[in-house]
Design an enzyme around this catalytic site. Structure first.
Site, PDB file in Angstrom:
ATOM      1  N   ASP A  38       0.899  -1.011   0.123  1.00 45.07           N
ATOM      2  CA  ASP A  38      -0.207  -0.024  -0.096  1.00 45.07           C
ATOM      3  C   ASP A  38       1.062   1.342   0.068  1.00 45.07           C
ATOM      4  O   ASP A  38       2.060   1.264   0.352  1.00 45.07           O
ATOM      5  CB  ASP A  38      -1.030   0.112   1.217  1.00 45.07           C
ATOM      6  CG  ASP A  38      -2.068   0.802   0.898  1.00 45.07           C
ATOM      7  OD1 ASP A  38      -1.978   1.851   0.044  1.00 45.07           O
ATOM      8  OD2 ASP A  38      -3.292   0.679   1.776  1.00 45.07           O
TER       9      ASP A  38
HETATM   10  C1  BGC Z   1      -4.907   3.626   0.042  1.00 46.63           C
HETATM   11  C2  BGC Z   1      -5.109   2.569  -1.289  1.00 46.63           C
HETATM   12  C3  BGC Z   1      -4.854   3.305  -2.647  1.00 46.63           C
HETATM   13  C4  BGC Z   1      -3.419   3.820  -2.427  1.00 46.63           C
HETATM   14  C5  BGC Z   1      -3.191   4.571  -3.620  1.00 46.63           C
HETATM   15  C6  BGC Z   1      -3.728   4.296  -0.046  1.00 46.63           C
HETATM   16  O1  BGC Z   1      -3.598   5.456   0.984  1.00 46.63           O
HETATM   17  O2  BGC Z   1      -4.923   2.635   1.090  1.00 46.63           O
HETATM   18  O3  BGC Z   1      -6.290   1.790  -1.333  1.00 46.63           O
HETATM   19  O4  BGC Z   1      -5.066   2.345  -3.498  1.00 46.63           O
HETATM   20  O5  BGC Z   1      -3.516   4.811  -1.428  1.00 46.63           O
HETATM   21  O6  BGC Z   1      -3.895   5.826  -4.002  1.00 46.63           O
END
Ligand code: BGC
Length: 759
Positions: free
Chosen positions: A256
């Site tokens: 993530d």
């Molecule tokens: C989120 C993800 C997301 C990523 C990119 C993170 O903060 O938890 O779900 O895909 O950011 O935007």
């Protein structure tokens, strides 16, 4: 003879193709790998910008472009900032939020969703969609429930598989997220989740497992939180043992954004591709912040100093190259299309099918309040003998607020979005109905996300013609035939939003009082709740008609009008239970230890939390504790009614098949979801009274009947045996329940199962 051998050759190539293709691409991977320098290998396993990794330009290997996810293709952001790039070509069609998709209980809708989303991704040059999310609804306070598929692992599993298959059929990778146990936003970067193996395998893992073993997902995103003391983006137990070891995952594990926390574990514990931003705050002011990612220079240095070998590195590169071959180098990738009529039609179809009619009682004029215009029957002329509606008052901020902006990373820049007020007004005009509007409450003055904003302050005064807007609103409510209140949450901070959980179960901004006042003024009141999670509904007994609408995307207003006016007969079913109070969700019965966590004595500044309710999440708890939900899991009404005829057949192998004929008894077409639950009568370990094990959705014209077949397979009825580390079905009595919700059971059947046979 010649024809025969040609045919044989064709058949062989048909059957051998997948294997030899696979072997070919594995060869290709080895070939590319053997030509790569250390720097090139290090480069492909971490980001080069906010949403891309570089590939190997010297060898002509393209990079990977990722995008959120999960409801549409996110607008472009700057190379190294979350702020929007300000393009004019990056708007999209917003599809309904995943809770709505889950509420369709229709795997065909998932496939439709996946294919259409991938078309938009292709056009926008994306290789990996950071979607779908399948974390379980453990508490209604979780800020991201709207991005997930509800409280039941079986429903989420059945719905996630076709979504992924649809996306990947176009040569775009799905990246199922957030693996695993990321069921809240509070302390999401800090909390260590303690959960039994049973709850892990029975509740929290099945949808991920289905994504891997059934849909063959090409990438998976590690979650921010911790499990067994390790961060989940490099978690030995989750990634090495379960994901790769038990499930045979051959795709890429993506962190993530900012979820990778250290180099040594990132090397050994299963992470392939590091994404994130300003990792650890260390990169501020350096020329290329990506060089100091954990899997960048720090890793290279360890290799150069001989402190770690290159075996893990090569495996990571293989996994990333496999992802590249499947996506950016996929010869079958099309060009896609952006905001086409087909995409809007798909968005509308899914949205209408996911809307749930929670309640539709008789109102003032002794008729069910919905649909608003009633149905006209050819023979009897009027089917729903309604006094024609001439005036409607729409109240509520969510009738005008854009619902595609906000909520965090799922926020979208849409080409168009039909608001509920617009949809209702357009539809009402066709029947000559006058529509009035009153905002009723003010929750949001300005909606903001990634420097995109909508100013709502002007709208505030729309209804303030007189001195007292409330008096004016109530006057209109009394004067109109029907009042439609459209409220709920709104994806603003703490109102269904990434990064922050909700603070309370109640609706915000005084909406409960407003609903009571409107009901007093005119009992012909329809409440449309827009949210991605359950909310308290203290007025549920009084208000005659309640509709659960979700964040419905670009076609929200049309979809809501379709259902309210009866152009589409509602057929959505709740993917979670709506309980009376917060403590009816057992995560909230154990103080802060159960949610959101308490300080971790083993890790300074961090927290830990115990899932003490274990496997008893949602209806599993409600059944056990005999708590009556306001609206149970699987509930959803229709404008028609169905009759069911059930019988079973004995099969030659000793198993049984249940046949259910569903009859549409009324004069409008409609769909019903028949749900099969199973419970063990006298289990040796604590087990739920019943668990969802199968469902089928059937569409029926007026008077039509169709027969559904359910195979009873005790192999699927087991519990997770922690000692054996496998699912086990004990011999004994089981009850099989068939219903139109988890509480509306129309047939039950008790049977004995023993030694692989059932009697
Ligand atoms: C989120 C993800 C997301 C990523 C990119 C993170 O903060 O938890 O779900 O895909 O950011 O935007």
């Amino acid at each position: 003879m010649k024809h025969f051998s040609l045919l044989l050759a064709a058949l062989c190539s048909l059957f051998l193709a997948p294997c030899s293709l696979r072997a070919q691409s594995e060869q290709q991977i080895e070939d590319i790998l053997s030509r790569m320098t250390l720097d090139e290998k290090i480069a492909v396993i971490h980001a080069q910008s906010k949403f891309s990794s570089p590939g190997v330009p010297r060898l002509g290997i393209p990079g990977l472009w990722c995008s959120d996810g999960p409801h549409g293709v996110r607008a472009e952001v700057l190379w190294d900032e979350w702020n929007q790039a300000g393009w004019t070509s990056d708007s999209c069609v917003a599809f309904p939020a995943l809770t709505c998709l889950a509420a369709t209980w229709n795997p065909e809708m998932s496939r439709l969703y996946g294919e259409n989303l991938a078309e938009e991704a292709l056009y926008r040059g994306k290789n990996v969609m950071l979607a779908p999310g399948v974390n379980i609804f453990r508490t209604p306070l979780n800020g991201r429930n709207f991005e997930y598929m509800g409280e039941d692992p079986y429903l989420a599993s059945r719905m996630v598989v076709p979504y992924i298959q649809g996306v990947q059929s176009k040569g775009v990778a799905a990246c199922v997220k957030h693996f695993a146990l990321n069921n809240q936003e509070t302390y999401r970067h800090l909390v260590d989740v303690k959960v039994s193996d049973r709850a892990l395998y029975e509740i929290y893992l099945p949808a991920f497992k289905a994504a891997v073993t059934e849909a063959g997902v090409w990438s998976i995103m590690g979650s921010y939180n911790r499990y067994k003391g390790q961060y989940n983006c490099h978690n030995e137990y989750l990634l090495n043992d379960i994901l790769r070891g038990e499930w045979g995952f051959d795709g890429a594990v993506i962190s993530d954004w900012g979820g990778c926390q250290e180099t040594p574990q990132a090397i050994t514990n299963g992470l392939d591709l590091e994404f994130g931003t300003w990792t650890d705050g260390l990169t501020m002011g350096t020329t290329n912040s990506y060089d100091i990612y954990y899997l960048a220079n720090p890793y290279k240095k360890l290799i150069q100093e001989g402190k770690v070998g290159t075996e893990e590195l090569d495996n990571k590169v293989r996994n990333v190259l496999r992802l590249i071959l499947r996506t950016s180098m996929n010869p079958n990738r099309g060009f896609g299309s952006l905001h086409s009529d087909e995409h809007y039609a798909a968005a509308r179809k899914i949205a209408t099918e996911g809307i749930v009619l929670l309640k539709n009682d008789v109102a003032k004029d002794k008729q069910p309040l919905l649909p608003i215009v009633g149905y006209v029957d050819e023979e009897e002329k009027v089917f729903n003998h309604k006094k024609p509606v001439e005036t409607i008052l729409v109240v509520g901020e969510n009738a005008i607020l854009p619902m595609t902006i906000g909520g965090g990373s799922s926020s979208l820049k849409v080409q168009r979005e039909i608001s509920p007020l617009q949809g209702i007004s357009e539809r009402a005009a066709k029947d000559g109905i006058e529509v009035y509007y009153s905002r009723g409450y003010v929750g949001v003055e300005r909606l903001e996300q990634d420097n995109m904003s909508v100013d709502m302050s002007e709208e505030k005064y729309d209804y303030e013609n007189g001195e007292d807007p409330k008096e004016e609103m109530l006057f209109l409510a009394r004067a109109c035939d029907v009042v439609i209140f459209i409220g709920g949450l709104n994806k603003d901070g703490h109102q269904d939003c990434e990064g922050v959980d909700r603070k309370e179960y109640e609706l915000p901004y005084g909406q409960n009082e407003l609903i009571e006042a409107l009901y007093k003024a005119n009992p012909n009141l329809v409440v449309v709740n827009i949210s991605g999670t359950a909310v308290a509904m203290p007025w549920a007994k009084k208000v005659p008609a309640i509709v659960q609408a979700w964040y419905l995307g670009s076609e929200a207003g049309h979809a809501i009008a379709d259902v309210l006016f009866g152009d589409v007969n509602p057929s959505g079913k709740l993917p979670f239970s709506i309980m009376e109070k917060l403590t009816d969700y057992p995560a909230h019965q154990y103080g802060e230890l159960g949610y959101p966590g308490i300080p971790d004595p083993n890790a300074e500044g961090k927290f830990y939390e115990e899932y003490k309710e274990d496997i008893f999440v949602g209806y599993r708890y409600a059944d056990k504790a005999k708590v009556k939900p306001i609206f149970p899991f699987g509930h959803g009404l229709s404008y028609t009614s169905f009759a069911y005829f059930v019988w079973y057949e004995d099969n030659a192998d000793g198993t049984k098949t249940v046949k259910i004929t569903v009859v549409n008894e009324c004069k409008v077409a409609g769909s019903e979801v028949v749900q099969m639950y199973v419970g063990e009568d006298k289990p040796t370990v604590p087990r739920p009274v019943k668990e969802l094990k199968a469902f089928q959705k059937v569409y029926l014209e007026p008077g039509e009947s169709k027969t559904l077949t359910f195979t009873l397979d005790p192999k699927d009825w087991g519990y997770w045996d922690e000692d054996e580390h496998t699912f086990v079905t004990n011999p004994g009595y089981y009850t099989v329940y068939f219903g139109s919700s988890s509480r509306n059971i129309f047939w039950r059947y008790r049977r004995y199962y023993s030694l692989g046979k059932d009697y």
